[in-house]
Design a protein around this motif. Structure first.
Motif, PDB file in Angstrom:
ATOM      1  N   GLY A 187      33.272 -45.893 -50.276  1.00 27.73           N
ATOM      2  CA  GLY A 187      33.396 -46.850 -49.188  1.00 27.73           C
ATOM      3  C   GLY A 187      33.815 -46.110 -47.927  1.00 27.73           C
ATOM      4  N   ASP A 188      33.880 -46.831 -46.820  1.00 31.31           N
ATOM      5  CA  ASP A 188      34.147 -46.182 -45.530  1.00 31.31           C
ATOM      6  C   ASP A 188      35.644 -45.949 -45.335  1.00 31.31           C
ATOM      7  OD1 ASP A 188      33.513 -45.005 -43.170  1.00 31.31           O
ATOM      8  OD2 ASP A 188      33.278 -46.879 -42.043  1.00 31.31           O
ATOM      9  N   ARG A 189      36.182 -44.973 -46.062  1.00 36.01           N
ATOM     10  CA  ARG A 189      37.609 -44.668 -46.035  1.00 36.01           C
ATOM     11  C   ARG A 189      38.040 -43.998 -44.729  1.00 36.01           C
ATOM     12  NH1 ARG A 189      39.256 -47.671 -50.207  1.00 36.01           N
ATOM     13  NH2 ARG A 189      38.537 -46.960 -52.242  1.00 36.01           N
ATOM     14  N   LYS A 190      39.340 -44.113 -44.436  1.00 38.67           N
ATOM     15  CA  LYS A 190      39.932 -43.304 -43.373  1.00 38.67           C
ATOM     16  C   LYS A 190      39.894 -41.847 -43.814  1.00 38.67           C
ATOM     17  CE  LYS A 190      43.859 -44.514 -41.674  1.00 38.67           C
ATOM     18  NZ  LYS A 190      45.274 -44.965 -41.612  1.00 38.67           N
ATOM     19  N   ALA A 191      39.606 -40.952 -42.862  1.00 42.21           N
ATOM     20  CA  ALA A 191      39.489 -39.540 -43.229  1.00 42.21           C
ATOM     21  C   ALA A 191      39.789 -38.668 -42.012  1.00 42.21           C
ATOM     22  CB  ALA A 191      38.091 -39.241 -43.763  1.00 42.21           C
ATOM     23  N   VAL A 192      39.981 -37.389 -42.290  1.00 39.39           N
ATOM     24  CA  VAL A 192      40.199 -36.390 -41.240  1.00 39.39           C
ATOM     25  C   VAL A 192      39.307 -35.197 -41.536  1.00 39.39           C
ATOM     26  CG1 VAL A 192      41.859 -34.817 -40.175  1.00 39.39           C
ATOM     27  CG2 VAL A 192      42.568 -37.133 -40.812  1.00 39.39           C
ATOM     28  N   LEU A 193      38.653 -34.719 -40.502  1.00 43.78           N
ATOM     29  CA  LEU A 193      37.812 -33.530 -40.595  1.00 43.78           C
ATOM     30  C   LEU A 193      38.519 -32.426 -39.820  1.00 43.78           C
ATOM     31  CD1 LEU A 193      35.062 -32.899 -41.885  1.00 43.78           C
ATOM     32  CD2 LEU A 193      33.996 -33.428 -39.690  1.00 43.78           C
ATOM     33  N   ALA A 194      38.993 -31.401 -40.531  1.00 44.03           N
ATOM     34  CA  ALA A 194      39.721 -30.305 -39.894  1.00 44.03           C
ATOM     35  C   ALA A 194      38.835 -29.068 -39.887  1.00 44.03           C
ATOM     36  CB  ALA A 194      41.009 -30.023 -40.652  1.00 44.03           C
ATOM     37  N   LEU A 209      34.951 -42.354 -42.519  1.00 39.85           N
ATOM     38  CA  LEU A 209      33.909 -41.413 -42.926  1.00 39.85           C
ATOM     39  C   LEU A 209      32.636 -41.619 -42.106  1.00 39.85           C
ATOM     40  CD1 LEU A 209      34.508 -41.641 -46.768  1.00 39.85           C
ATOM     41  CD2 LEU A 209      34.776 -39.560 -45.386  1.00 39.85           C
ATOM     42  N   ALA A 210      32.270 -42.883 -41.868  1.00 39.92           N
ATOM     43  CA  ALA A 210      31.062 -43.165 -41.082  1.00 39.92           C
ATOM     44  C   ALA A 210      31.224 -42.699 -39.637  1.00 39.92           C
ATOM     45  CB  ALA A 210      30.728 -44.646 -41.125  1.00 39.92           C
ATOM     46  N   GLU A 211      32.405 -42.914 -39.066  1.00 40.01           N
ATOM     47  CA  GLU A 211      32.655 -42.475 -37.689  1.00 40.01           C
ATOM     48  C   GLU A 211      32.593 -40.957 -37.577  1.00 40.01           C
ATOM     49  OE1 GLU A 211      35.600 -46.185 -36.386  1.00 40.01           O
ATOM     50  OE2 GLU A 211      36.446 -44.283 -37.105  1.00 40.01           O
ATOM     51  N   LEU A 212      33.158 -40.278 -38.542  1.00 45.02           N
ATOM     52  CA  LEU A 212      33.123 -38.811 -38.514  1.00 45.02           C
ATOM     53  C   LEU A 212      31.704 -38.295 -38.689  1.00 45.02           C
ATOM     54  CD1 LEU A 212      36.315 -38.034 -40.647  1.00 45.02           C
ATOM     55  CD2 LEU A 212      36.054 -37.898 -38.164  1.00 45.02           C
ATOM     56  N   TYR A 225      35.162 -26.164 -42.828  1.00 41.69           N
ATOM     57  CA  TYR A 225      35.795 -27.478 -42.753  1.00 41.69           C
ATOM     58  C   TYR A 225      36.692 -27.762 -43.962  1.00 41.69           C
ATOM     59  CZ  TYR A 225      32.791 -28.754 -38.848  1.00 41.69           C
ATOM     60  OH  TYR A 225      32.170 -28.792 -37.622  1.00 41.69           O
ATOM     61  N   VAL A 226      37.761 -28.515 -43.673  1.00 42.73           N
ATOM     62  CA  VAL A 226      38.552 -29.157 -44.715  1.00 42.73           C
ATOM     63  C   VAL A 226      38.408 -30.659 -44.482  1.00 42.73           C
ATOM     64  CG1 VAL A 226      40.794 -29.391 -45.826  1.00 42.73           C
ATOM     65  CG2 VAL A 226      40.198 -27.254 -44.679  1.00 42.73           C
ATOM     66  N   VAL A 227      38.033 -31.385 -45.527  1.00 39.08           N
ATOM     67  CA  VAL A 227      37.853 -32.834 -45.435  1.00 39.08           C
ATOM     68  C   VAL A 227      38.992 -33.501 -46.202  1.00 39.08           C
ATOM     69  CG1 VAL A 227      36.269 -34.764 -45.807  1.00 39.08           C
ATOM     70  CG2 VAL A 227      35.359 -32.475 -45.365  1.00 39.08           C
ATOM     71  N   VAL A 228      39.712 -34.395 -45.528  1.00 42.45           N
ATOM     72  CA  VAL A 228      40.862 -35.081 -46.124  1.00 42.45           C
ATOM     73  C   VAL A 228      40.556 -36.578 -46.109  1.00 42.45           C
ATOM     74  CG1 VAL A 228      43.371 -35.344 -46.065  1.00 42.45           C
ATOM     75  CG2 VAL A 228      42.315 -33.287 -45.101  1.00 42.45           C
ATOM     76  N   ILE A 229      40.616 -37.227 -47.273  1.00 41.60           N
ATOM     77  CA  ILE A 229      40.218 -38.635 -47.401  1.00 41.60           C
ATOM     78  C   ILE A 229      41.377 -39.459 -47.954  1.00 41.60           C
ATOM     79  CG2 ILE A 229      38.511 -40.227 -48.370  1.00 41.60           C
ATOM     80  CD1 ILE A 229      37.758 -36.641 -48.867  1.00 41.60           C
ATOM     81  N   ASP A 230      41.669 -40.589 -47.288  1.00 38.64           N
ATOM     82  CA  ASP A 230      42.697 -41.509 -47.767  1.00 38.64           C
ATOM     83  C   ASP A 230      42.070 -42.461 -48.776  1.00 38.64           C
ATOM     84  OD1 ASP A 230      44.713 -43.283 -48.194  1.00 38.64           O
ATOM     85  OD2 ASP A 230      45.009 -43.845 -46.095  1.00 38.64           O
ATOM     86  N   ASN A 231      42.347 -42.245 -50.040  1.00 38.87           N
ATOM     87  CA  ASN A 231      41.746 -43.052 -51.107  1.00 38.87           C
ATOM     88  C   ASN A 231      42.753 -44.016 -51.728  1.00 38.87           C
ATOM     89  OD1 ASN A 231      39.236 -43.506 -52.434  1.00 38.87           O
ATOM     90  ND2 ASN A 231      40.043 -42.585 -54.293  1.00 38.87           N
ATOM     91  N   ARG A 232      43.791 -44.384 -50.944  1.00 38.34           N
ATOM     92  CA  ARG A 232      44.862 -45.212 -51.514  1.00 38.34           C
ATOM     93  C   ARG A 232      44.405 -46.610 -51.918  1.00 38.34           C
ATOM     94  NH1 ARG A 232      49.297 -45.146 -47.092  1.00 38.34           N
ATOM     95  NH2 ARG A 232      47.401 -45.032 -45.830  1.00 38.34           N
ATOM     96  N   GLY A 233      43.339 -47.127 -51.287  1.00 38.36           N
ATOM     97  CA  GLY A 233      42.864 -48.447 -51.654  1.00 38.36           C
ATOM     98  C   GLY A 233      42.124 -48.485 -52.967  1.00 38.36           C
TER      99      GLY A 233
END
Length: 290
Positions: A187-194, A209-212, A225-233
């Motif tokens: 799903g379209d989780r919050k994420a950070v692309l470093a 993820l879609a915005e990134l 790249y390091v991809v960090v994904i908030d999968n708490r939901g």
């Protein structure tokens, strides 16, 4: 000088080195690199740059030790350690073994019966995690994901419903695919692309993820790249999925019972789907008899 390197007996030092900025070294690391007998390198050219920056002589101490030759060098390394050699293990950047060579060197030290001493330092995954703004505990590091879509789905399956922050590495020419696949699977989780952590063009992009993925398409991919994904939901979604599956299981049993009583498949599905609140078409497909 502080006694950072053991004076007698073989020893393996697992040394973290800079991931970009050559100033990210510890005094202890420099002591170890000056004093050991051998330095195992992923790429001797990269290690020479670090040693030159701190005016540490390399001499004949540098030995190539990477994923393509480490298995063949294990027996040699066991012998060196048993003879009392002090050995430093380094990779091109960051912490050995974390998506980098090094497992064979640790296995050799264990076989030789000598101490394994970590020399902590830079790690791209930890740097990205602590600067991401996403929850750092719990987190799961998944390394580099598989390159094919089907392999990726199987690779991610055990973590899909895990309520944790997920961390991955990816190369620039594959990171767009990774973001797209993650959105499809999670799903379209919050994420950070470093990217380019500790380097001149270091950047942290935050969004879904879609915005990134859209931003990457507009600005292009450059650097590692390091991809960090908030999968708490994921836990709540996993619980909901389990409840839905339980309803389907009850509905399937109901269809079978009704058909044994003489109802048609279609009518049995209609009654069971209404009774258990499941999708009629999916229940129909699940109860088709081959």
């Amino acid at each position: 000088m502080e006694e950072q390197v053991k004076s007698a007996g073989g020893c393996l030092y697992v040394c973290s080195t800079p991931i970009g900025n050559l100033r990210d070294v510890s005094l202890r690391l420099l002591d170890v690199l000056r004093e050991v007998d051998l330095i195992l390198c992923e790429d001797t050219r990269q290690t020479r740059k670090l040693l030159a920056r701190y005016e540490i002589p390399s001499g004949e101490r540098l030995v190539s030790f990477h994923e393509h030759n480490e298995a063949a060098r294990v027996e040699w390394l066991v012998g060196q350690l048993r003879e009392g050699r002090r050995v430093a293990l380094v990779t091109d950047a960051g912490t050995p073994i974390i998506s980098d060579p090094g497992d064979a060197a640790v296995a050799a030290a264990l076989e030789a019966g000598v101490p394994i001493v970590p020399v902590p330092g830079p790690s791209a995954l930890l740097a990205a995690l602590v600067a991401s703004g996403l929850p750092a505990t719990p987190f799961v590091y998944l390394g580099f994901p598989p390159r094919s879509r089907s392999d990726f789905a199987r690779f991610l399956a055990p973590y899909r419903h895990l309520p944790a922050t997920l961390v991955m590495y990816e190369a620039p020419h594959r990171v767009a695919n990774l973001l797209h696949w993650l959105a499809e699977e999670l799903g379209d989780r919050k994420a950070v692309l470093a990217k380019e952590i500790t380097k001149l063009h270091e950047a942290f992009w935050r969004g879904t993820l879609a915005e990134l993925e859209r931003r990457l398409a507009e600005e292009g991919a450059r650097g590692e790249y390091v991809v960090v994904i908030d999968n708490r939901g994921a836990q709540a979604e996993g619980d909901a999925h389990e409840r839905e599956e339980a309803r389907f299981a009850e509905a399937v049993r109901e269809v079978e019972r009704l058909m044994e009583e003489g109802l048609s498949h279609k009518e049995a599905v209609k009654q069971a789907s209404d009774a258990h609140g499941v999708k009629r078409r999916e229940l129909y497909n699940r109860t088709l008899r081959g």
